[in-house]
Design a protein around this motif. Structure first.
Motif, PDB file in Angstrom:
ATOM      1  N   VAL A   1    -133.762 -10.550  27.557  1.00 57.92           N
ATOM      2  CA  VAL A   1    -134.488  -9.279  27.737  1.00 57.92           C
ATOM      3  C   VAL A   1    -133.545  -8.221  28.288  1.00 57.92           C
TER       4      VAL A   1
ATOM      5  N   SER B   1    -144.183 -11.158  33.523  1.00 61.18           N
ATOM      6  CA  SER B   1    -143.712 -12.249  32.681  1.00 61.18           C
ATOM      7  C   SER B   1    -144.652 -13.435  32.837  1.00 61.18           C
TER       8      SER B   1
ATOM      9  N   TYR C   1    -140.528 -13.871  28.351  1.00 55.82           N
ATOM     10  CA  TYR C   1    -140.915 -12.534  27.909  1.00 55.82           C
ATOM     11  C   TYR C   1    -141.095 -12.503  26.397  1.00 55.82           C
TER      12      TYR C   1
ATOM     13  N   GLU D   1    -142.061  -6.779  26.225  1.00 55.50           N
ATOM     14  CA  GLU D   1    -141.406  -6.514  27.510  1.00 55.50           C
ATOM     15  C   GLU D   1    -140.047  -5.844  27.331  1.00 55.50           C
TER      16      GLU D   1
END
Length: 121
Positions: free
Chosen positions: A6, A28, A38, A42
């Motif tokens: 991420v 999360s 995630y 996200e």
């Protein structure tokens, strides 16, 4: 996806992602082993948060704006616009203060140059 992916995909540090979670700006899920997990959503949220931070907004202000994103409505939109206008006004006042400070420094520099030119000419 895991936190490192991420962070990499959003162009931020892992520490930033953790901070966003600590501030309640990002959520999360946890794997059976306790690792954060995630989705693509996200990643986009982190990018959006970065744009808000780049606009000079604090975590607290961002948290106040997120209902407009998470639960869009006319009322939430109006509240977010009002809050952004307050932040813009705060920034404008800060800019005006900085301009006054710069002008005062310019005046001091002019006086120092004039003194130097008359005393050391």
């Amino acid at each position: 996806m895991r936190i490192g992916e991420v962070a990499s995909r959003a162009g931020v540090s892992v520490r930033s992602v953790r901070y966003y979670e600590d501030q309640g700006l990002l959520v999360s899920t946890r794997s059976a082993g306790g690792q954060r997990q995630y989705t693509e959503h996200e990643v986009e949220r982190v990018r959006f948060l970065q744009r808000l931070y780049a606009a000079g907004l604090s975590s607290r202000t961002i948290a106040e704006l997120l209902p407009c994103v998470d639960a869009p409505s006319a009322d939430n939109s109006d509240a977010a616009l009002d809050r952004m206008a307050q932040e813009r006004d705060r920034l404008s006042e800060h800019i005006a203060d900085l301009v006054r400070t710069r002008d005062a420094l310019n005046d001091l520099m002019t006086a120092a140059r004039e003194y130097r030119d008359t005393e050391f000419a």
